[in-house]
Enzyme design. Structure first.
Site, PDB file in Angstrom:
ATOM      1  N   ASN A  89      32.792 -23.331  66.942  1.00  0.00           N
ATOM      2  CA  ASN A  89      33.599 -24.063  67.943  1.00  0.00           C
ATOM      3  C   ASN A  89      34.282 -23.047  68.844  1.00  0.00           C
ATOM      4  OD1 ASN A  89      35.152 -23.638  65.227  1.00  0.00           O
ATOM      5  ND2 ASN A  89      36.730 -23.725  66.815  1.00  0.00           N
ATOM      6  N   SER A 110      30.503 -21.624  54.964  1.00  0.00           N
ATOM      7  CA  SER A 110      30.296 -23.028  55.319  1.00  0.00           C
ATOM      8  C   SER A 110      28.876 -23.312  55.784  1.00  0.00           C
ATOM      9  CB  SER A 110      31.228 -23.427  56.468  1.00  0.00           C
ATOM     10  OG  SER A 110      32.552 -23.115  56.163  1.00  0.00           O
ATOM     11  N   HIS A 117      37.690 -30.174  61.494  1.00  0.00           N
ATOM     12  CA  HIS A 117      36.794 -29.582  60.501  1.00  0.00           C
ATOM     13  C   HIS A 117      35.384 -30.171  60.654  1.00  0.00           C
ATOM     14  CE1 HIS A 117      35.321 -27.765  56.879  1.00  0.00           C
ATOM     15  NE2 HIS A 117      34.971 -28.949  56.414  1.00  0.00           N
ATOM     16  N   ALA A 121      32.271 -19.175  58.941  1.00  0.00           N
ATOM     17  CA  ALA A 121      32.347 -19.957  60.179  1.00  0.00           C
ATOM     18  C   ALA A 121      33.579 -19.456  60.915  1.00  0.00           C
ATOM     19  CB  ALA A 121      32.505 -21.436  59.847  1.00  0.00           C
ATOM     20  N   MET A 126      39.193 -17.963  58.608  1.00  0.00           N
ATOM     21  CA  MET A 126      40.137 -18.016  57.484  1.00  0.00           C
ATOM     22  C   MET A 126      39.574 -17.371  56.212  1.00  0.00           C
ATOM     23  SD  MET A 126      41.300 -21.974  58.026  1.00  0.00           S
ATOM     24  CE  MET A 126      41.589 -22.650  59.674  1.00  0.00           C
ATOM     25  N   SER A 127      38.670 -16.420  56.371  1.00  0.00           N
ATOM     26  CA  SER A 127      38.073 -15.834  55.159  1.00  0.00           C
ATOM     27  C   SER A 127      37.644 -14.396  55.414  1.00  0.00           C
ATOM     28  CB  SER A 127      36.847 -16.670  54.752  1.00  0.00           C
ATOM     29  OG  SER A 127      35.823 -16.544  55.722  1.00  0.00           O
ATOM     30  N   HIS A 139      39.228 -19.384  49.258  1.00  0.00           N
ATOM     31  CA  HIS A 139      40.020 -19.100  50.454  1.00  0.00           C
ATOM     32  C   HIS A 139      41.481 -18.938  50.059  1.00  0.00           C
ATOM     33  CE1 HIS A 139      36.530 -21.487  51.806  1.00  0.00           C
ATOM     34  NE2 HIS A 139      36.556 -20.697  52.859  1.00  0.00           N
ATOM     35  N   TYR A 150      43.943 -20.065  51.691  1.00  0.00           N
ATOM     36  CA  TYR A 150      44.670 -21.324  51.941  1.00  0.00           C
ATOM     37  C   TYR A 150      44.544 -22.327  50.799  1.00  0.00           C
ATOM     38  CZ  TYR A 150      40.121 -23.201  53.499  1.00  0.00           C
ATOM     39  OH  TYR A 150      38.809 -23.579  53.565  1.00  0.00           O
ATOM     40  N   GLU A 151      43.632 -22.067  49.862  1.00  0.00           N
ATOM     41  CA  GLU A 151      43.526 -22.963  48.700  1.00  0.00           C
ATOM     42  C   GLU A 151      44.639 -22.673  47.686  1.00  0.00           C
ATOM     43  OE1 GLU A 151      39.222 -23.867  47.450  1.00  0.00           O
ATOM     44  OE2 GLU A 151      39.037 -21.998  48.566  1.00  0.00           O
ATOM     45  N   HIS A 183      31.386 -27.019  48.382  1.00  0.00           N
ATOM     46  CA  HIS A 183      31.206 -25.660  47.863  1.00  0.00           C
ATOM     47  C   HIS A 183      30.915 -25.791  46.371  1.00  0.00           C
ATOM     48  CE1 HIS A 183      32.876 -22.973  51.207  1.00  0.00           C
ATOM     49  NE2 HIS A 183      32.884 -24.202  51.686  1.00  0.00           N
TER      50      HIS A 183
HETATM   51  N1  HPA Z   1      39.927 -21.197  63.614  1.00  0.00           N
HETATM   52  C1  HPA Z   1      40.013 -20.724  62.350  1.00  0.00           C
HETATM   53  N2  HPA Z   1      39.031 -20.805  61.479  1.00  0.00           N
HETATM   54  C2  HPA Z   1      37.887 -21.376  61.880  1.00  0.00           C
HETATM   55  C3  HPA Z   1      37.720 -21.894  63.169  1.00  0.00           C
HETATM   56  C4  HPA Z   1      38.794 -21.791  64.083  1.00  0.00           C
HETATM   57  O1  HPA Z   1      38.729 -22.233  65.259  1.00  0.00           O
HETATM   58  N3  HPA Z   1      36.455 -22.393  63.226  1.00  0.00           N
HETATM   59  C5  HPA Z   1      35.872 -22.176  62.022  1.00  0.00           C
HETATM   60  N4  HPA Z   1      36.739 -21.569  61.201  1.00  0.00           N
END
Ligand code: HPA
Length: 265
Positions: free
Chosen positions: A228, A23, A240, A107, A204-205, A77, A79-80, A55
């Site tokens: 975050n 990201s 997001h 990220a 998530m990756s 990913h 989740y896709e 992307h």
């Molecule tokens: N959780 C999961 N995936 C993420 C997060 C998170 O807080 N921040 C960026 N990708």
């Protein structure tokens, strides 16, 4: 994995370093690489096409600091909805092309209370919380059946990156990345559970790609941008937008760190 037909300008280009741009880092391929050629994912038979806005979905080949690199501008990913073997196909392709070192970026949410958004974290190790493994299934063309995972992220190179970052005054955390499937963010209870498991960051990756790269004997480095505080660590909902905003804010520092790390490989 059958190699795709490469455009004429790439037939003699033998990449040695692979790069997965997470990201906010897609610009790295345009800004930092002396581009030799591009290959859109859509032109590769059997390849998934990224569904995430922003992307681009192509390989970018070129030179960085005298090194021949292949970048994934846009990644896949779980989740896709892709199958594990689909989303790790790019790693098998990079390996076939001759890539020996893989740099994966992402990220992540910070679980370690010492982390603040905008920090970078070198992956020391990971926890696969995806509930599956990219090596499940038929034995593919290369690689060991039961690969060792005792040192996924190359220890010597991590040491060099840490030393270099220190000499440059770049703050760099080092910790454990836990991968969940997403796409929902975690609950505060899950984050407390992950903290007791030893995780410093959650995302998530990355883990599927790192497992396949190790199966193929590649050297792997992972770097997270802590975008975050994970759920429940700070008050307020996660979005997001917050992830994207932080990733965008520190993208030039992230690019400097990545370029410096690659130069050490
Ligand atoms: N959780 C999961 N995936 C993420 C997060 C998170 O807080 N921040 C960026 N990708």
């Amino acid at each position: 994995m059958k190699l795709p037909k490469l455009p004429a300008e790439l037939t003699d280009f033998k990449p040695e370093v692979g790069l997965i741009l997470g990201s906010g880092l897609g610009f790295f391929a345009d800004d930092r690489i002396e581009v030799v050629g591009r290959l859109p994912y859509g032109e590769i038979e059997g390849f998934p096409v990224s569904t995430v806005p922003g992307h681009a979905g192509q390989f970018v080949f070129g030179h960085l600091d005298g090194r021949r690199v292949i970048c994934m501008q846009g990644r896949f990913h779980f989740y896709e909805g892709y199958r594990m073997e689909q989303l790790t196909l790019p790693i098998r392709m990079m390996h076939k092309l001759g890539v020996q070192s893989l740099f994966v970026t992402n990220a992540a949410g910070g679980i370690n209370p010492g982390y603040v958004p905008g920090d970078f974290m070198l992956l020391h190790d990971h926890i696969n919380f995806l509930g599956t493994n990219p090596l499940i299934g038929a034995v593919v063309d290369e690689g060991v059946r039961f690969p060792d995972m005792s040192e996924v992220y190359d220890k010597d190179l991590r040491h060099q990156i840490r030393e270099w970052a220190r000499s440059q005054g770049i703050a760099l955390q080092e910790g454990i990345y836990l991968a969940t499937t997403g796409p929902s963010f975690e609950t505060p209870a899950e984050i407390r559970a992950f903290a007791t498991l030893g995780a410093d960051a959650v995302g998530m990756s990355t883990v599927p790609e790192a497992i396949v790269a190790r199966q193929l004997g590649m050297r792997v480095i992972g770097i997270s941008c802590i975008t975050n505080a994970a759920a429940g660590i700070s008050s307020g909902p996660l979005t997001h937008e917050e992830v994207a905003e932080t990733a965008d804010r520190v993208r030039h520092q992230f690019a400097d760190l990545l370029a410096g790390a690659i130069a050490l490989s």
